[in-house]
Design a protein around this motif. Sequence first.
Motif, PDB file in Angstrom:
ATOM      1  N   MET A   1       0.844  -1.183   0.000  1.00  0.00           N
ATOM      2  CA  MET A   1       0.000   0.000   0.000  1.00  0.00           C
ATOM      3  C   MET A   1       0.884   1.240   0.000  1.00  0.00           C
ATOM      4  O   MET A   1       2.046   1.171   0.336  1.00  0.00           O
ATOM      5  N   ILE A   2       0.323   2.364  -0.312  1.00  0.00           N
ATOM      6  CA  ILE A   2       1.035   3.640  -0.366  1.00  0.00           C
ATOM      7  C   ILE A   2       0.902   4.371   0.973  1.00  0.00           C
ATOM      8  O   ILE A   2      -0.132   4.282   1.638  1.00  0.00           O
ATOM      9  N   VAL A   3       1.937   5.079   1.354  1.00  0.00           N
ATOM     10  CA  VAL A   3       1.928   5.926   2.545  1.00  0.00           C
ATOM     11  C   VAL A   3       1.759   7.359   2.060  1.00  0.00           C
ATOM     12  O   VAL A   3       2.414   7.779   1.093  1.00  0.00           O
TER      13      VAL A   3
ATOM     14  N   GLU B   1       5.978   6.256  -0.733  1.00  0.00           N
ATOM     15  CA  GLU B   1       5.386   7.365   0.009  1.00  0.00           C
ATOM     16  C   GLU B   1       5.028   8.456  -0.987  1.00  0.00           C
ATOM     17  O   GLU B   1       5.847   8.816  -1.835  1.00  0.00           O
ATOM     18  N   LEU B   2       3.817   8.970  -0.890  1.00  0.00           N
ATOM     19  CA  LEU B   2       3.387  10.104  -1.697  1.00  0.00           C
ATOM     20  C   LEU B   2       3.591  11.361  -0.870  1.00  0.00           C
ATOM     21  O   LEU B   2       3.065  11.482   0.228  1.00  0.00           O
ATOM     22  N   ASP B   3       4.379  12.278  -1.405  1.00  0.00           N
ATOM     23  CA  ASP B   3       4.639  13.546  -0.735  1.00  0.00           C
ATOM     24  C   ASP B   3       4.254  14.657  -1.693  1.00  0.00           C
ATOM     25  O   ASP B   3       4.054  14.430  -2.884  1.00  0.00           O
ATOM     26  N   ALA B   4       4.153  15.867  -1.178  1.00  0.00           N
ATOM     27  CA  ALA B   4       3.824  17.020  -2.012  1.00  0.00           C
ATOM     28  C   ALA B   4       4.658  18.204  -1.563  1.00  0.00           C
ATOM     29  O   ALA B   4       4.971  18.340  -0.383  1.00  0.00           O
ATOM     30  N   ARG B   5       5.010  19.026  -2.522  1.00  0.00           N
ATOM     31  CA  ARG B   5       5.698  20.266  -2.185  1.00  0.00           C
ATOM     32  C   ARG B   5       5.102  21.370  -3.041  1.00  0.00           C
ATOM     33  O   ARG B   5       4.709  21.152  -4.190  1.00  0.00           O
ATOM     34  N   THR B   6       5.044  22.545  -2.450  1.00  0.00           N
ATOM     35  CA  THR B   6       4.483  23.692  -3.138  1.00  0.00           C
ATOM     36  C   THR B   6       5.614  24.491  -3.759  1.00  0.00           C
ATOM     37  O   THR B   6       6.588  24.829  -3.095  1.00  0.00           O
TER      38      THR B   6
ATOM     39  N   VAL C   1       1.599  22.835  -7.139  1.00  0.00           N
ATOM     40  CA  VAL C   1       1.900  21.680  -6.298  1.00  0.00           C
ATOM     41  C   VAL C   1       2.581  20.607  -7.129  1.00  0.00           C
ATOM     42  O   VAL C   1       2.135  20.291  -8.234  1.00  0.00           O
ATOM     43  N   GLN C   2       3.636  20.047  -6.580  1.00  0.00           N
ATOM     44  CA  GLN C   2       4.351  18.940  -7.214  1.00  0.00           C
ATOM     45  C   GLN C   2       4.233  17.727  -6.297  1.00  0.00           C
ATOM     46  O   GLN C   2       4.655  17.788  -5.140  1.00  0.00           O
ATOM     47  N   PHE C   3       3.621  16.649  -6.782  1.00  0.00           N
ATOM     48  CA  PHE C   3       3.567  15.412  -6.019  1.00  0.00           C
ATOM     49  C   PHE C   3       4.812  14.594  -6.334  1.00  0.00           C
ATOM     50  O   PHE C   3       5.265  14.558  -7.476  1.00  0.00           O
ATOM     51  N   VAL C   4       5.351  13.935  -5.318  1.00  0.00           N
ATOM     52  CA  VAL C   4       6.568  13.151  -5.453  1.00  0.00           C
ATOM     53  C   VAL C   4       6.343  11.777  -4.846  1.00  0.00           C
ATOM     54  O   VAL C   4       5.797  11.669  -3.746  1.00  0.00           O
ATOM     55  N   LEU C   5       6.765  10.740  -5.554  1.00  0.00           N
ATOM     56  CA  LEU C   5       6.723   9.368  -5.026  1.00  0.00           C
ATOM     57  C   LEU C   5       8.129   8.969  -4.617  1.00  0.00           C
ATOM     58  O   LEU C   5       9.081   9.145  -5.377  1.00  0.00           O
ATOM     59  N   ARG C   6       8.262   8.450  -3.410  1.00  0.00           N
ATOM     60  CA  ARG C   6       9.545   7.967  -2.912  1.00  0.00           C
ATOM     61  C   ARG C   6       9.426   6.508  -2.513  1.00  0.00           C
ATOM     62  O   ARG C   6       8.434   6.112  -1.912  1.00  0.00           O
ATOM     63  N   ARG C   7      10.438   5.726  -2.827  1.00  0.00           N
ATOM     64  CA  ARG C   7      10.484   4.316  -2.416  1.00  0.00           C
ATOM     65  C   ARG C   7      11.068   4.201  -1.050  1.00  0.00           C
ATOM     66  O   ARG C   7      11.859   4.909  -0.592  1.00  0.00           O
TER      67      ARG C   7
ATOM     68  N   GLU D   1       1.979  16.481   4.340  1.00  0.00           N
ATOM     69  CA  GLU D   1       1.876  17.562   3.341  1.00  0.00           C
ATOM     70  C   GLU D   1       0.986  17.141   2.182  1.00  0.00           C
ATOM     71  O   GLU D   1       0.126  17.894   1.735  1.00  0.00           O
ATOM     72  N   ALA D   2       1.179  15.920   1.673  1.00  0.00           N
ATOM     73  CA  ALA D   2       0.340  15.431   0.581  1.00  0.00           C
ATOM     74  C   ALA D   2      -1.113  15.308   1.034  1.00  0.00           C
ATOM     75  O   ALA D   2      -2.031  15.661   0.297  1.00  0.00           O
ATOM     76  N   LEU D   3      -1.320  14.834   2.245  1.00  0.00           N
ATOM     77  CA  LEU D   3      -2.671  14.728   2.786  1.00  0.00           C
ATOM     78  C   LEU D   3      -3.339  16.097   2.851  1.00  0.00           C
ATOM     79  O   LEU D   3      -4.513  16.253   2.500  1.00  0.00           O
ATOM     80  N   SER D   4      -2.589  17.101   3.256  1.00  0.00           N
ATOM     81  CA  SER D   4      -3.115  18.466   3.334  1.00  0.00           C
ATOM     82  C   SER D   4      -3.526  18.980   1.950  1.00  0.00           C
ATOM     83  O   SER D   4      -4.589  19.583   1.783  1.00  0.00           O
TER      84      SER D   4
END
Length: 94
Positions: free
Chosen positions: A1-3, A77-82, A88-94, A7-10
Amino acid sequence: MIVISEEALSVIARVTDHPKLECRSGVRIAPRSAADGKRRLEVHAVNGPGAGDRVLERDGARLYLSPEAADRVAGCELDARTEPGDRVQFVLRR
């Protein structure tokens, strides 16, 4: 599953709560074909899930994963940065 990072949740919650979108709106991750023939993942706001999507909901924020995307993001992990201009840029990290 993805985490999903806080920030991404927000960001997803802000999209989900937008008054012009439907009550089942959220953010969907799905593949798209690129000019080079590769299938990259795309993140965009939607009014609801697509057929066969996995639905992840937390604190009112909804993330929809297409079947292919769900397999590809498992363990990430799905992260986001403004970025400047509130982009907004979403980023996937292993």
